[in-house]
Design a protein around this motif. Structure first.
Motif, PDB file in Angstrom:
ATOM      1  N   LEU A 100       0.831  -1.208   0.000  1.00 11.03           N
ATOM      2  CA  LEU A 100       0.000   0.000   0.000  1.00 11.03           C
ATOM      3  C   LEU A 100       0.862   1.253   0.000  1.00 11.03           C
ATOM      4  O   LEU A 100       0.516   2.250  -0.638  1.00 11.03           O
ATOM      5  N   TYR A 101       1.989   1.232   0.718  1.00 10.59           N
ATOM      6  CA  TYR A 101       2.895   2.381   0.687  1.00 10.59           C
ATOM      7  C   TYR A 101       3.316   2.679  -0.756  1.00 10.59           C
ATOM      8  O   TYR A 101       3.254   3.833  -1.219  1.00 10.59           O
ATOM      9  N   ARG A 102       3.759   1.633  -1.462  1.00 14.65           N
ATOM     10  CA  ARG A 102       4.260   1.831  -2.831  1.00 14.65           C
ATOM     11  C   ARG A 102       3.124   2.270  -3.764  1.00 14.65           C
ATOM     12  O   ARG A 102       3.313   3.134  -4.623  1.00 14.65           O
ATOM     13  N   TRP A 103       1.944   1.667  -3.577  1.00  7.23           N
ATOM     14  CA  TRP A 103       0.817   1.983  -4.465  1.00  7.23           C
ATOM     15  C   TRP A 103       0.343   3.427  -4.282  1.00  7.23           C
ATOM     16  O   TRP A 103       0.105   4.136  -5.266  1.00  7.23           O
ATOM     17  N   ILE A 104       0.215   3.882  -3.066  1.00 10.47           N
ATOM     18  CA  ILE A 104      -0.277   5.236  -2.816  1.00 10.47           C
ATOM     19  C   ILE A 104       0.743   6.272  -3.269  1.00 10.47           C
ATOM     20  O   ILE A 104       0.377   7.302  -3.844  1.00 10.47           O
ATOM     21  N   LYS A 105       2.010   6.003  -3.079  1.00 12.20           N
ATOM     22  CA  LYS A 105       3.037   6.982  -3.433  1.00 12.20           C
ATOM     23  C   LYS A 105       3.337   7.014  -4.926  1.00 12.20           C
ATOM     24  O   LYS A 105       3.707   8.068  -5.468  1.00 12.20           O
ATOM     25  N   ASN A 106       3.174   5.871  -5.627  1.00  7.95           N
ATOM     26  CA  ASN A 106       3.531   5.834  -7.056  1.00  7.95           C
ATOM     27  C   ASN A 106       2.713   4.766  -7.762  1.00  7.95           C
ATOM     28  O   ASN A 106       3.248   3.730  -8.186  1.00  7.95           O
ATOM     29  N   SER A 107       1.405   4.985  -7.889  1.00  7.40           N
ATOM     30  CA  SER A 107       0.545   3.998  -8.546  1.00  7.40           C
ATOM     31  C   SER A 107       0.871   3.826 -10.034  1.00  7.40           C
ATOM     32  O   SER A 107       0.882   2.689 -10.528  1.00  7.40           O
ATOM     33  N   GLY A 141       3.732   4.004 -11.492  1.00  3.96           N
ATOM     34  CA  GLY A 141       4.941   3.204 -11.591  1.00  3.96           C
ATOM     35  C   GLY A 141       4.679   1.736 -11.350  1.00  3.96           C
ATOM     36  O   GLY A 141       5.263   0.867 -12.012  1.00  3.96           O
ATOM     37  N   MET A 142       3.789   1.410 -10.407  1.00  8.51           N
ATOM     38  CA  MET A 142       3.470   0.012 -10.138  1.00  8.51           C
ATOM     39  C   MET A 142       2.697  -0.616 -11.291  1.00  8.51           C
ATOM     40  O   MET A 142       2.860  -1.797 -11.597  1.00  8.51           O
ATOM     41  N   ILE A 143       1.851   0.187 -11.946  1.00  5.10           N
ATOM     42  CA  ILE A 143       1.113  -0.334 -13.101  1.00  5.10           C
ATOM     43  C   ILE A 143       2.079  -0.653 -14.235  1.00  5.10           C
ATOM     44  O   ILE A 143       2.017  -1.735 -14.855  1.00  5.10           O
ATOM     45  N   SER A 144       2.996   0.259 -14.514  1.00  3.30           N
ATOM     46  CA  SER A 144       3.956   0.037 -15.602  1.00  3.30           C
ATOM     47  C   SER A 144       4.943  -1.071 -15.282  1.00  3.30           C
ATOM     48  O   SER A 144       5.483  -1.715 -16.194  1.00  3.30           O
ATOM     49  N   SER A 145       5.161  -1.360 -13.974  1.00  4.17           N
ATOM     50  CA  SER A 145       6.091  -2.433 -13.617  1.00  4.17           C
ATOM     51  C   SER A 145       5.478  -3.807 -13.803  1.00  4.17           C
ATOM     52  O   SER A 145       6.181  -4.816 -13.703  1.00  4.17           O
TER      53      SER A 145
END
Length: 458
Positions: free
Chosen positions: A99-106, A108-112
């Motif tokens: 959740l930390y990673r998703w909220i801060k850089n959603s 980026g997580m989609i493209s990863s």
């Protein structure tokens, strides 16, 4: 025969006794409310202690950053967020670090290629959530604590269940129900009234037995007031003249109000609070009435203008809702649902259904057909504020006609109001010519022909 004043001493005792019981009942109710609030406050404190974070701080962060697209218990532009951490842990096996990673850089997580990030992206119209890199882990902990905390007010079914238990137990904390206390007060009040009647009758009998004549009975034997008035011919003449002049004055005033709708305040099919929109939220009048800048009329805002905000604002705060119900008898949340029904908006699935219904708004300001008025001339050219004619709309819960809108009212405004000619290209040439003609720097609308009949009647 001795005369004594007629008094009601028992009434004083009655008043003091009733006041005492009212104060007693008020204090009991206040103690019960305080104990209930203390119990609910302790429950919320215990719930907050079980989570990592501060729910109160999380609520403020949620309203500031998340509430435009998310709600706790319903789908909006994004998914519902009540207990989002526990649901993701149980259903997807995702932890708080995710959740930390998703909220801060959603994005980026989609493209990863993250599986669940792409699942959410595809489910919600392939629109990536706004990234919040400025939120710290502690801020996110507070938000998650708020989403995991129990609601501050119980749901209707829960409220009825808990309320039933309290009534069966006979009240919260005191062991005596409010109904029983109220019944006792009514019984005591009834007994006092009966005592007052009995004492009054006893005192009258004692007075009659002793040959005492009450002042009230002596007054009844005097000359009637109406007979004294009829016998005084001068007083009758003056009264008749006064009544005739007064009747003529009020009849003239009533006839002069024909066609004047000042104070007209109709009930609209959808309750719209100018106090909340223009006052509390500082929405400019011309955002909704945009045609006032360029058109003769100010126009009725389309429902699409309302939906610019109310796609995301589906309910008001608890404080505003309570104020509306208590002060104005209006449930603002129900009025928003009327808007959704009229515009054909499916609030649960966040899409338009195409099933629209016209809203039959009731017109408030209505000039006669033979009178011409142009909003753009006054708003855009003259720079007159809406409140000059429509009053303090930012304070009006229900819109009403503030000004009389009569011809005399308009003429007085043209005579007394100086036209803003400085820096106004519309009046640049006419200002120069009229300044030579009248020899003044400040010009009124009357000096520029504002009193000509053809200005408003043609």
């Amino acid at each position: 025969m001795k005369k004594v004043p007629y008094r009601h001493p028992i009434s004083k005792i009655l008043g003091v006794t009733v006041l005492f019981f009212l104060l007693l009942s008020t204090s009991i109710f206040a103690q019960e409310d305080a104990s209930a609030e203390a119990d609910s406050g302790s429950g919320q404190t215990e719930a907050a202690a079980e989570t990592d974070g501060d729910p109160a701080a999380g609520k403020a962060l949620f309203n500031q950053n998340c509430a435009a697209c998310h709600a706790l218990n319903r789908k909006m532009t994004g998914p519902a967020l009540a207990n989002v951490e526990s649901r993701l842990a149980e259903d997807e096996g995702l932890d708080r670090e995710w959740l930390y990673r998703w909220i801060k850089n959603s994005p980026g997580m989609i493209s990863s290629g993250d599986a669940y990030a792409n699942k959410v992206y595809n489910e919600f119209n392939q629109a990536a959530m706004t990234a919040f890199p400025t939120l710290s882990n502690a801020d996110i902990d507070n938000i998650l604590a708020y989403t995991a905390a129990p609601p501050s007010t119980p749901k209707p079914d829960e409220a009825s269940a808990t309320g039933g238990g309290q009534s069966a137990g006979g009240g919260s904390g005191s062991g005596v129900s409010n109904e029983l206390i109220l019944g006792a007060l009514v019984l005591v009040f009834g007994l006092l009234v009966v005592m007052l009647i009995l004492v009054n009758r006893t005192l009258r009998r004692i007075a009659e037995a002793n040959g005492v004549v009450l002042e009230k009975e002596v007054g009844e034997k005097r000359k009637p007031l109406w007979k004294a008035f009829v016998d005084n011919q001068f007083l009758v003449l003056v009264s008749v003249i006064f009544l005739l002049l007064g009747s003529a004055y009020f009849a003239y005033g009533w006839m002069m109000q024909v066609g004047v709708d000042q104070g007209y305040e109709p009930i609209q099919p959808i309750h719209y609070s100018h106090r909340i929109h223009a006052g509390d939220n500082k929405i400019e009048c011309k955002y909704c009435h945009s045609s006032a800048r360029v058109s003769k009329t100010s126009g009725i805002p389309s429902l699409n203008v309302c939906m610019n905000c109310h796609k995301s604002i589906y309910q008001v705060s608890d404080e505003t809702l309570a104020e509306g119900k208590q002060e104005y008898g209006v449930d603002y949340n129900q009025e928003i649902k009327k808007l959704y029904a009229a515009v054909g908006w499916d609030d649960q699935n966040q899409k338009y259904t195409g099933d629209t219904k016209p809203v039959e708004w009731v017109r408030i300001h209505n000039l006669p057909d033979f009178a011409y008025f142009n909003h753009s001339q006054h708003v855009s050219v003259a720079g007159i504020q809406c409140q000059e004619c429509h009053g303090p709309v930012e304070e009006m819960e229900i819109m009403s006609q503030y000004s009389p809108l009569t011809m005399g009212w308009c003429i007085n405004c043209h005579r007394e109001t100086n036209v803003k000619v400085e820096g106004n290209e519309y009046y640049e040439k006419i200002h120069e010519e009229l300044s030579k003609k009248y020899g003044v720097e400040q010009l009124t609308a009357a000096q520029m022909g504002g009193l000509e009949c053809g200005k408003c009647h043609y």
